[in-house]
Design a protein around this motif. Structure first.
Motif, PDB file in Angstrom:
ATOM      1  N   GLY A 104       0.794  -1.215   0.000  1.00 37.52           N
ATOM      2  CA  GLY A 104       0.000   0.000   0.000  1.00 37.52           C
ATOM      3  C   GLY A 104       0.827   1.265   0.000  1.00 37.52           C
ATOM      4  O   GLY A 104       0.313   2.345   0.161  1.00 37.52           O
ATOM      5  N   ALA A 105       2.133   1.162  -0.160  1.00 32.56           N
ATOM      6  CA  ALA A 105       2.983   2.352  -0.137  1.00 32.56           C
ATOM      7  C   ALA A 105       4.243   2.127  -0.910  1.00 32.56           C
ATOM      8  O   ALA A 105       4.438   1.101  -1.531  1.00 32.56           O
ATOM      9  N   GLY A 106       5.151   3.102  -0.806  1.00 33.81           N
ATOM     10  CA  GLY A 106       6.436   2.998  -1.496  1.00 33.81           C
ATOM     11  C   GLY A 106       6.818   4.332  -2.073  1.00 33.81           C
ATOM     12  O   GLY A 106       5.986   5.058  -2.541  1.00 33.81           O
ATOM     13  N   ALA A 107       8.123   4.662  -2.046  1.00 31.02           N
ATOM     14  CA  ALA A 107       8.577   5.936  -2.589  1.00 31.02           C
ATOM     15  C   ALA A 107       9.480   5.679  -3.759  1.00 31.02           C
ATOM     16  O   ALA A 107      10.440   4.971  -3.649  1.00 31.02           O
ATOM     17  N   ALA A 108       9.177   6.264  -4.922  1.00 31.03           N
ATOM     18  CA  ALA A 108      10.029   6.006  -6.078  1.00 31.03           C
ATOM     19  C   ALA A 108       9.663   6.862  -7.257  1.00 31.03           C
ATOM     20  O   ALA A 108       8.569   7.393  -7.314  1.00 31.03           O
ATOM     21  N   PRO A 109      10.573   7.035  -8.275  1.00 29.87           N
ATOM     22  CA  PRO A 109      10.201   7.805  -9.445  1.00 29.87           C
ATOM     23  C   PRO A 109       9.164   7.053 -10.259  1.00 29.87           C
ATOM     24  O   PRO A 109       8.989   5.874 -10.066  1.00 29.87           O
ATOM     25  N   ALA A 110       8.522   7.660 -11.155  1.00 31.56           N
ATOM     26  CA  ALA A 110       7.558   6.970 -11.960  1.00 31.56           C
ATOM     27  C   ALA A 110       7.742   7.244 -13.404  1.00 31.56           C
ATOM     28  O   ALA A 110       8.409   8.161 -13.782  1.00 31.56           O
ATOM     29  N   VAL A 111       7.070   6.507 -14.166  1.00 33.59           N
ATOM     30  CA  VAL A 111       7.251   6.755 -15.550  1.00 33.59           C
ATOM     31  C   VAL A 111       5.943   6.880 -16.340  1.00 33.59           C
ATOM     32  O   VAL A 111       4.932   6.609 -15.893  1.00 33.59           O
ATOM     33  N   GLY A 137       0.390  14.272 -12.032  1.00 34.55           N
ATOM     34  CA  GLY A 137      -0.570  14.117 -13.111  1.00 34.55           C
ATOM     35  C   GLY A 137      -0.869  12.665 -13.416  1.00 34.55           C
ATOM     36  O   GLY A 137      -1.948  12.341 -13.927  1.00 34.55           O
ATOM     37  N   TYR A 138       0.076  11.775 -13.133  1.00 30.83           N
ATOM     38  CA  TYR A 138      -0.160  10.353 -13.387  1.00 30.83           C
ATOM     39  C   TYR A 138      -1.242   9.814 -12.449  1.00 30.83           C
ATOM     40  O   TYR A 138      -2.202   9.175 -12.883  1.00 30.83           O
ATOM     41  N   TRP A 139      -1.085  10.064 -11.149  1.00 34.42           N
ATOM     42  CA  TRP A 139      -2.032   9.545 -10.164  1.00 34.42           C
ATOM     43  C   TRP A 139      -3.206  10.481  -9.914  1.00 34.42           C
ATOM     44  O   TRP A 139      -4.154  10.120  -9.221  1.00 34.42           O
ATOM     45  N   LYS A 140      -3.109  11.752 -10.431  1.00 35.85           N
ATOM     46  CA  LYS A 140      -4.138  12.763 -10.141  1.00 35.85           C
ATOM     47  C   LYS A 140      -4.288  12.913  -8.621  1.00 35.85           C
ATOM     48  O   LYS A 140      -5.382  12.890  -8.044  1.00 35.85           O
ATOM     49  N   ARG A 141      -3.126  13.096  -8.004  1.00 44.07           N
ATOM     50  CA  ARG A 141      -3.045  13.152  -6.549  1.00 44.07           C
ATOM     51  C   ARG A 141      -1.998  14.180  -6.133  1.00 44.07           C
ATOM     52  O   ARG A 141      -1.001  14.355  -6.835  1.00 44.07           O
ATOM     53  N   THR A 142      -2.228  14.848  -5.019  1.00 41.74           N
ATOM     54  CA  THR A 142      -1.260  15.817  -4.521  1.00 41.74           C
ATOM     55  C   THR A 142      -0.702  15.381  -3.168  1.00 41.74           C
ATOM     56  O   THR A 142      -1.349  14.639  -2.420  1.00 41.74           O
ATOM     57  N   TYR A 143       0.501  15.869  -2.876  1.00 39.05           N
ATOM     58  CA  TYR A 143       1.181  15.582  -1.609  1.00 39.05           C
ATOM     59  C   TYR A 143       1.660  16.904  -1.040  1.00 39.05           C
ATOM     60  O   TYR A 143       2.439  17.612  -1.679  1.00 39.05           O
ATOM     61  N   ALA A 144       1.196  17.262   0.154  1.00 40.78           N
ATOM     62  CA  ALA A 144       1.542  18.544   0.755  1.00 40.78           C
ATOM     63  C   ALA A 144       2.503  18.354   1.924  1.00 40.78           C
ATOM     64  O   ALA A 144       2.305  17.478   2.782  1.00 40.78           O
ATOM     65  N   SER A 196       8.467  14.613   6.238  1.00 46.84           N
ATOM     66  CA  SER A 196       7.950  13.247   6.091  1.00 46.84           C
ATOM     67  C   SER A 196       6.519  13.171   5.570  1.00 46.84           C
ATOM     68  O   SER A 196       6.070  12.102   5.144  1.00 46.84           O
ATOM     69  N   ALA A 197       5.783  14.294   5.561  1.00 45.82           N
ATOM     70  CA  ALA A 197       4.380  14.262   5.112  1.00 45.82           C
ATOM     71  C   ALA A 197       4.252  13.933   3.633  1.00 45.82           C
ATOM     72  O   ALA A 197       3.214  13.412   3.199  1.00 45.82           O
ATOM     73  N   CYS A 198       5.282  14.229   2.809  1.00 45.64           N
ATOM     74  CA  CYS A 198       5.199  13.936   1.374  1.00 45.64           C
ATOM     75  C   CYS A 198       5.662  12.503   1.124  1.00 45.64           C
ATOM     76  O   CYS A 198       6.840  12.248   0.843  1.00 45.64           O
ATOM     77  N   GLN A 199       4.728  11.569   1.214  1.00 45.46           N
ATOM     78  CA  GLN A 199       5.024  10.154   0.986  1.00 45.46           C
ATOM     79  C   GLN A 199       4.716   9.797  -0.469  1.00 45.46           C
ATOM     80  O   GLN A 199       3.761   9.086  -0.787  1.00 45.46           O
ATOM     81  N   THR A 200       5.547  10.324  -1.366  1.00 38.93           N
ATOM     82  CA  THR A 200       5.365  10.091  -2.795  1.00 38.93           C
ATOM     83  C   THR A 200       5.636   8.638  -3.147  1.00 38.93           C
ATOM     84  O   THR A 200       6.380   7.944  -2.457  1.00 38.93           O
TER      85      THR A 200
END
Length: 289
Positions: free
Chosen positions: A16-23, A171-178, A203-207
């Motif tokens: 349900g999580a993970g931090a990484a670049p996307a393509v 834009g990929y997930w249509k989601r924001t992280y503040a 730590s709040a930005c769990q991209t």
């Protein structure tokens, strides 16, 4: 960077999580309009939204302009170097003016895809010192504004500041992280790549995988201060998907679960009239081929 999107999706299913670049996405139609200054971002905004962000096939990105860009200039899309359709550039590799027909899904404020934009070339891309790709499109800012009433995001030209409230807009997930700018890594090392003066988030930005290439927006100005690119997923030291910080004395620090971005304030100095790349321009510090 973050792991490739398919791997990231698998991880999301399991954890349900993970931090990484996307393509993520496609072309354009409208005709050029008379040359004039592009509409600049308002001095203050109530909330960050999705207008001007794009989805790629494997990453996020944004329609961007420089402070001196004109309405009739070829429009540009910014993402990560590791998001290129041709794969990750090697350490030390710099790509300039390479033909591309990649497509991008343009989003409006509510994250609805309103158009497909198409590249004519990769104007600049690298994973050395920074992790960025700049695509030139087959259309202009004015044509996009006329057809879809969407303005590009403006790249800030000053170094970001610790404590600044920011939003990562995917834009990929249509989601924001503040979250906020927590600080800066003198060097950020991940596998064979090393990046300079990287932005560290609180730590709040769990991209997650797929957010790579997202614009990092200063909430107060609406301007872009960085491009999201990676995070330490497992606590490993300086490995793929587990970047480590290296200070000026060579001391290594690992921050599991913390995510990072690459500053973009240095990019405008490398583009001149007509949004033309000029790596020899005064003040341009981007790596050269």
């Amino acid at each position: 960077m973050n792991k490739p999107l398919l791997a990231a999706l698998a991880a999301l299913v399991i954890t349900g999580a993970g931090a990484a670049p996307a393509v993520a996405a496609q072309a354009d139609t409208a005709a050029p309009v008379a040359k004039s200054a592009v509409t600049k971002a308002a001095p203050a905004i109530q909330a960050v939204n999705f207008a001007g962000t794009v989805s790629l096939s494997n990453c996020s990105g944004s329609l961007v302009r420089f402070p001196n860009s004109e309405a009739n200039d070829p429009a540009l899309v910014m993402s990560n170097g590791h998001c290129l359709e041709t794969g990750f550039p090697e350490a030390g590799e710099v790509i300039v003016n390479q033909a591309s027909t990649r497509t991008f899904g343009l989003l409006n404020a509510s994250a609805t895809r309103v158009a497909t934009l198409r590249a004519s070339k990769i104007a600049y891309a690298t994973m050395t010192d920074t992790d960025v790709s700049i695509y030139q499109l087959t259309t202009t800012y004015a044509a996009i504004k006329s057809s879809y009433n969407i303005n590009p995001l403006t790249l800030n030209t000053t170094h970001p500041v610790v404590g600044t409230a920011i939003t990562v807009v995917s834009g990929y997930w249509k989601r924001t992280y503040a979250c906020n700018v927590d600080g800066f890594a003198y060097r950020l090392k991940e596998g064979e790549w090393t990046w300079k003066d990287s932005v560290r988030y609180t730590s709040a930005c769990q991209t997650i995988g797929g957010t790579s290439g997202s614009p990092v927006v200063d909430n107060a100005t609406g301007n872009v201060v960085a491009v999201n690119n990676t995070g330490n997923e497992d606590g490993a030291r300086c490995t793929d998907n587990n970047p480590c910080e290296v200070d000026a004395n060579g001391t290594v620090t690992v921050r599991e679960g913390i995510n990072y971005a690459q500053e973009t304030y240095q990019i405008p100095a490398c583009f001149g009239l007509g949004n033309k790349l000029d790596l020899s321009a005064s003040g341009c510090t981007l790596p050269k081929p």
